[in-house]
Design a protein around this motif. Sequence first.
Motif, short mmCIF file in Angstrom:
data_model
loop_
_atom_site.label_atom_id
_atom_site.label_comp_id
_atom_site.label_asym_id
_atom_site.label_seq_id
_atom_site.Cartn_x
_atom_site.Cartn_y
_atom_site.Cartn_z
N GLN A 198 0.88 -0.78 0.39
CA GLN A 198 -0.08 0.06 0.14
C GLN A 198 0.75 0.97 0.15
O GLN A 198 1.98 1.53 0.46
CB GLN A 198 -1.30 0.75 1.76
N THR A 246 2.57 -2.25 -10.60
CA THR A 246 0.30 -2.37 -11.61
C THR A 246 -0.50 -1.41 -10.10
O THR A 246 -1.57 -1.30 -10.63
CB THR A 246 0.71 -3.59 -11.63
N LEU A 247 -0.11 -2.48 -8.92
CA LEU A 247 -0.73 -1.52 -7.99
C LEU A 247 -1.19 -0.17 -8.13
O LEU A 247 -1.43 0.48 -7.43
CB LEU A 247 -0.13 -1.81 -6.60
N LYS A 278 -0.96 2.26 -10.19
CA LYS A 278 -1.71 2.33 -11.15
C LYS A 278 -2.83 3.19 -10.87
O LYS A 278 -3.71 4.62 -11.27
CB LYS A 278 -2.60 1.53 -12.02
N LYS A 279 -2.89 3.08 -9.32
CA LYS A 279 -4.57 3.07 -8.77
C LYS A 279 -4.23 4.89 -7.74
O LYS A 279 -5.03 5.26 -7.04
CB LYS A 279 -5.22 2.40 -7.39
N GLU A 280 -3.12 4.46 -7.05
CA GLU A 280 -2.55 6.03 -6.88
C GLU A 280 -2.02 7.47 -7.67
O GLU A 280 -1.53 7.17 -8.24
CB GLU A 280 -1.34 5.83 -5.71
N SER A 281 -3.32 8.04 -7.85
CA SER A 281 -2.45 9.49 -8.80
C SER A 281 -1.74 10.27 -8.13
O SER A 281 -1.05 11.12 -9.50
CB SER A 281 -4.33 9.77 -9.27
#
Length: 538
Positions: free
Chosen positions: A49, A143-144, A146-149
């Motif tokens: 995370q 890859t993970l 990509k959800k955090e801008s």
Amino acid sequence: MSTIHKTPGVYIQELDAFGNAVVPVETAVPVFIGYTQNTSYGGESLLKQPIKISSFADFLTYFGSEAPHIKFDIAEDPAEDPDFSFGDKNYAIQAATVKYRLYGALKFFYANGGADCFVMSIGAYKDGLTKFDSTTPFTDALTLLKKESEPTMVVIPDLVEFEAADAYTIQNAMINHCGDDMPSRVALLDIPGGYEEKDIKESTVDKFRSGVSPINAKSNSYAAAYYPWLHTTIFQESDFSYKNLTDDAFQVLDKALRAEFNVSNAPVLDSTNKNGQKIFNKARDFDVKISYLTAQDYKGDYDAKKFPLFKKLGDDQAKERKMADDAIRNQSSFYTKVLDHVQRTLNLMPPSAGIAGVFTSVDSTEGVWKAPANVAMQSVIAPAIKINHDMQEDLNVPLDGKSVCAIRAFKGMGNMVWGARTLDGNSNDWRYINVRRTLIFLEQSIKQAAKAYVFAPNDANTWVNVQSMISNFLTGVWKQGGLVGPKPADAYSVSVGLGKTMTNDDIQNGRMIVAVKVAVSHPAEFIEITFQQEMQKA
């Protein structure tokens, strides 16, 4: 739409005089990926995370306060490349476990002006691990992300611990991530093995250029590489002790200390105590009888009156071990040499984390449009490889365009970042890292502001509002020096409307097309000063 009033009276209606404004996005928010001491905090998992922190103290709070206990071996009379000589023997100090680099990287980042950043832990330290098992945890982390801008830079300090081919695999994934998946961020890359040049036929930079080949060559503009590695002062003497030595190293150390102090009647180091732990000790009964270390001419048994500092401490093992370590460190030249070399080894660091701090510092003081170069790096003693003018020619302007930014030492100036190019060095558009990052800043800021007009009527009123909003924002950037031109009209243009950027078919299909042109500041990379003599006039 006007309101139909049915009751006589005076009614007030407030009208907006100003349109929406573009809020500038953050430009220097790196995300660091690697292994940490802790993978949970307060009962909640931190694993995989992105956790936002604002200081190194925050990092210690969430991810652990201790540096990884990297183990080292001591080789007596190595076949080649001894690190130092002592007495009539040569010694080499080699890391026996993997060097977890995220802890030191965060210290390096904040030493060079770092601020807010994200840390993504992909696992906890594994004691005794000699090499990383797989590149997959690092590529999965991308890859993970990509959800955090919010992050705008990607840094993976641990990748240099892989074999070169695997390191290039991770770096290719970083470039693809930034250039294709998340074109709002850039990758900061290190040169694997970029601290020494043994192969005269192919340098580590040449191998890096051959190994790094993203899927889309245009993605190279979203990456910048820095060379060489740096001798730093990130880790201090107090960070190292007997805890950094392997079992085999203890045997060599014991022999060397007995030779140094001419002690042969009892071992300086018991191999283990009753709990199976290594301990500095003269006698086999676990008493602290190392008094001879305080005076080289003392050869007798332990004497509490003559040497009151040392006394029997019973089963207080930690205190005994610490006392013995301090005594040997203070009195033994050999032990000091060993720990000094361990410290120098871990202080030899790849530059990317420090460069992320430089980016942050330059952005906050001068703006993202200022090239992050001609800046002295902090907590750096010297580059691992001295680069001169001729050596930098190939780094800066290679035939394949994969430019590598040099870090050079200049007398009276310090250790300077002396390059500002992306890996797309042959591109006239994206040659410079500040140009790429400025366009990312403008694009992302305008993109976020334009979301307010999604589903708004695609008519002249909306077009005027959008054009005005973007123009006001760009005027502000121009006033700060981010765009070049004697007046705003020379620095940028914004067009939107039927017959300008759209056709009737575009409007029918719900497309509002805005064309923005900007004149971005380019660095004065080559300054030529011409001198010419003239005739005496008087």
